[in-house]
Design a protein around this motif. Sequence first.
Motif, mmCIF file in Angstrom:
data_model
loop_
_atom_site.group_PDB
_atom_site.id
_atom_site.type_symbol
_atom_site.label_atom_id
_atom_site.label_comp_id
_atom_site.label_asym_id
_atom_site.label_seq_id
_atom_site.Cartn_x
_atom_site.Cartn_y
_atom_site.Cartn_z
ATOM 1 N N HIS A 65 0.847 -1.236 0.024
ATOM 2 C CA HIS A 65 -0.044 -0.140 0.023
ATOM 3 C C HIS A 65 0.995 1.232 0.101
ATOM 4 O O HIS A 65 1.065 1.860 1.005
ATOM 5 C CB HIS A 65 -0.614 -0.097 1.190
ATOM 6 C CG HIS A 65 -1.884 1.091 1.083
ATOM 7 N ND1 HIS A 65 -2.012 2.143 0.493
ATOM 8 C CD2 HIS A 65 -3.177 1.141 2.041
ATOM 9 C CE1 HIS A 65 -2.845 2.952 0.721
ATOM 10 N NE2 HIS A 65 -3.819 2.283 1.605
ATOM 11 N N PRO A 66 1.550 1.601 -1.264
ATOM 12 C CA PRO A 66 2.575 2.691 -1.385
ATOM 13 C C PRO A 66 1.992 3.955 -0.673
ATOM 14 O O PRO A 66 2.926 4.743 -0.153
ATOM 15 C CB PRO A 66 2.860 2.718 -2.947
ATOM 16 C CG PRO A 66 2.233 1.470 -3.578
ATOM 17 C CD PRO A 66 1.074 0.993 -2.533
ATOM 18 N N ALA A 83 -2.666 -2.376 -2.063
ATOM 19 C CA ALA A 83 -3.186 -1.497 -3.189
ATOM 20 C C ALA A 83 -3.587 -2.642 -4.307
ATOM 21 O O ALA A 83 -2.915 -3.509 -4.849
ATOM 22 C CB ALA A 83 -2.434 -0.558 -3.888
ATOM 23 N N VAL A 84 -4.735 -2.119 -4.997
ATOM 24 C CA VAL A 84 -5.352 -3.242 -6.147
ATOM 25 C C VAL A 84 -4.670 -2.532 -7.325
ATOM 26 O O VAL A 84 -4.976 -1.629 -7.846
ATOM 27 C CB VAL A 84 -6.890 -3.058 -6.384
ATOM 28 C CG1 VAL A 84 -7.196 -3.947 -7.437
ATOM 29 C CG2 VAL A 84 -7.357 -3.521 -4.943
ATOM 30 N N PRO A 85 -3.840 -3.406 -8.121
ATOM 31 C CA PRO A 85 -3.146 -2.781 -9.466
ATOM 32 C C PRO A 85 -4.177 -3.000 -10.290
ATOM 33 O O PRO A 85 -5.320 -3.705 -10.373
ATOM 34 C CB PRO A 85 -2.109 -3.874 -9.441
ATOM 35 C CG PRO A 85 -2.555 -4.892 -8.707
ATOM 36 C CD PRO A 85 -3.346 -4.719 -7.760
ATOM 37 N N GLU A 86 -3.870 -2.025 -11.424
ATOM 38 C CA GLU A 86 -4.661 -2.138 -12.656
ATOM 39 C C GLU A 86 -4.655 -3.088 -13.558
ATOM 40 O O GLU A 86 -5.313 -3.477 -14.236
ATOM 41 C CB GLU A 86 -4.613 -0.494 -13.173
ATOM 42 C CG GLU A 86 -4.947 0.616 -12.631
ATOM 43 C CD GLU A 86 -4.649 1.962 -13.183
ATOM 44 O OE1 GLU A 86 -4.058 1.722 -14.479
ATOM 45 O OE2 GLU A 86 -4.786 3.094 -12.732
ATOM 46 N N TYR A 87 -3.428 -3.669 -13.568
ATOM 47 C CA TYR A 87 -3.223 -4.631 -14.678
ATOM 48 C C TYR A 87 -3.723 -6.123 -14.342
ATOM 49 O O TYR A 87 -4.210 -6.289 -13.179
ATOM 50 C CB TYR A 87 -1.761 -4.846 -14.874
ATOM 51 C CG TYR A 87 -0.825 -5.158 -13.380
ATOM 52 C CD1 TYR A 87 -0.975 -6.535 -12.932
ATOM 53 C CD2 TYR A 87 -0.250 -4.266 -12.888
ATOM 54 C CE1 TYR A 87 -0.242 -6.800 -11.623
ATOM 55 C CE2 TYR A 87 0.326 -4.728 -11.603
ATOM 56 C CZ TYR A 87 0.367 -5.806 -11.164
ATOM 57 O OH TYR A 87 0.948 -6.063 -10.009
ATOM 58 N N VAL A 134 2.414 -4.216 -6.412
ATOM 59 C CA VAL A 134 2.926 -3.188 -6.986
ATOM 60 C C VAL A 134 4.445 -2.952 -6.430
ATOM 61 O O VAL A 134 5.156 -2.021 -7.109
ATOM 62 C CB VAL A 134 2.183 -1.855 -6.469
ATOM 63 C CG1 VAL A 134 0.567 -2.036 -7.263
ATOM 64 C CG2 VAL A 134 2.164 -1.933 -5.016
ATOM 65 N N VAL A 135 5.087 -3.672 -5.572
ATOM 66 C CA VAL A 135 6.339 -3.171 -4.891
ATOM 67 C C VAL A 135 7.432 -3.192 -5.937
ATOM 68 O O VAL A 135 8.096 -2.272 -5.828
ATOM 69 C CB VAL A 135 6.537 -4.025 -3.783
ATOM 70 C CG1 VAL A 135 7.981 -3.827 -3.372
ATOM 71 C CG2 VAL A 135 5.777 -3.817 -2.498
ATOM 72 N N PRO A 136 7.748 -4.002 -7.026
ATOM 73 C CA PRO A 136 8.609 -4.082 -7.812
ATOM 74 C C PRO A 136 8.765 -2.592 -8.762
ATOM 75 O O PRO A 136 9.464 -2.404 -9.329
ATOM 76 C CB PRO A 136 8.527 -5.267 -8.696
ATOM 77 C CG PRO A 136 7.719 -6.260 -7.862
ATOM 78 C CD PRO A 136 6.728 -5.133 -7.207
ATOM 79 N N THR A 137 7.468 -2.055 -8.926
ATOM 80 C CA THR A 137 7.445 -0.812 -9.704
ATOM 81 C C THR A 137 8.028 0.349 -8.875
ATOM 82 O O THR A 137 8.125 1.419 -9.605
ATOM 83 C CB THR A 137 5.961 -0.644 -10.100
ATOM 84 O OG1 THR A 137 5.121 -0.179 -9.075
ATOM 85 C CG2 THR A 137 5.311 -1.898 -10.553
ATOM 86 N N LEU A 138 8.083 0.264 -7.742
ATOM 87 C CA LEU A 138 8.407 1.497 -6.874
ATOM 88 C C LEU A 138 9.709 1.859 -7.070
ATOM 89 O O LEU A 138 10.923 0.849 -6.965
ATOM 90 C CB LEU A 138 7.894 1.270 -5.326
ATOM 91 C CG LEU A 138 6.427 0.801 -5.011
ATOM 92 C CD1 LEU A 138 6.240 0.493 -3.643
ATOM 93 C CD2 LEU A 138 5.609 1.925 -5.744
#
Length: 279
Positions: free
Chosen positions: A50-51, A114-118, A221-225
């Motif tokens: 949950h960034p 967090a819910v990702p869009e992909y 989502v963590v790898p995108t941060l």
Amino acid sequence: MGTLVAVHRYPVKSMLGETLTGVAVTHAGLAGDRTHAVLDDDGAVGSVKHPRKWGRLLWCRGRSGEDGTVEVALPDGTRFPAEDPELGARLSKLLGRQVSVSADASAGARLERAVPEYEGGVPDAVRESAFVDGTGTEVTVGRVAPGTFFDFGKVHLVTTSSLARLRAVHPDGDFDPRRFRPNLVVDTGEGQDFVEDTWVGRRVRVGEALCRVVVPTPRCVVPTLGQDGLRADPGIMRAIAREHRTPVFDLGRLACLGVYLDVLEPGMVRTGDSVTPQD
């Protein structure tokens, strides 16, 4: 199967961790891994899944001493023992709400994601339960694994051949293994794409430790941060969702990279160790 080329542990959940040349692996995972977490007054475990709420934890780094004590380095370079009340005060200021650092995982505290869009970023059944929280983020809520601060698996492994495949389909992306917060990075040479999928259900020996490969690791989502000198890159997870959605238990086809392991026989693991099948 391959050769162990990196070992990582994360003494405080969702903070940056430490790179080791060797570590004892116990039935509970790597010694010193995720022994502590940041908790808020609402009972949530600090997780950068949950960034918007917890992302600044990636500005901090946890380290574990030989005696098992944990120290946290803050963004300004100051360091505090995990038990120091001043650390909780400093983290509360950093995060903008009251938090504390705890080693007590017995309560099965709440874990927000967090819910990702992909597509493939969260099981459909779980997505249906999502709601928008006070930060304006669509989130789902679960629990940490019983008696631990792990989301699920005790040991997380990624392979170099899978990372190489993803670099080929998203060449502008930096697929540094640290993005995926693995415990073990295994050099599989020019092995097949996502070769670790074929290990599920098998026993593997890593150094002195015997493990069983349980399931592919669903990604969040963590790898995108941006983290630890790596820039933010939303394309990282889009590439994984395009290239590698695979069945996970009865949850459907999820975007995965790496595998989770259970420990059958404890032992030391060291960089340079062979990773071999034991079927």
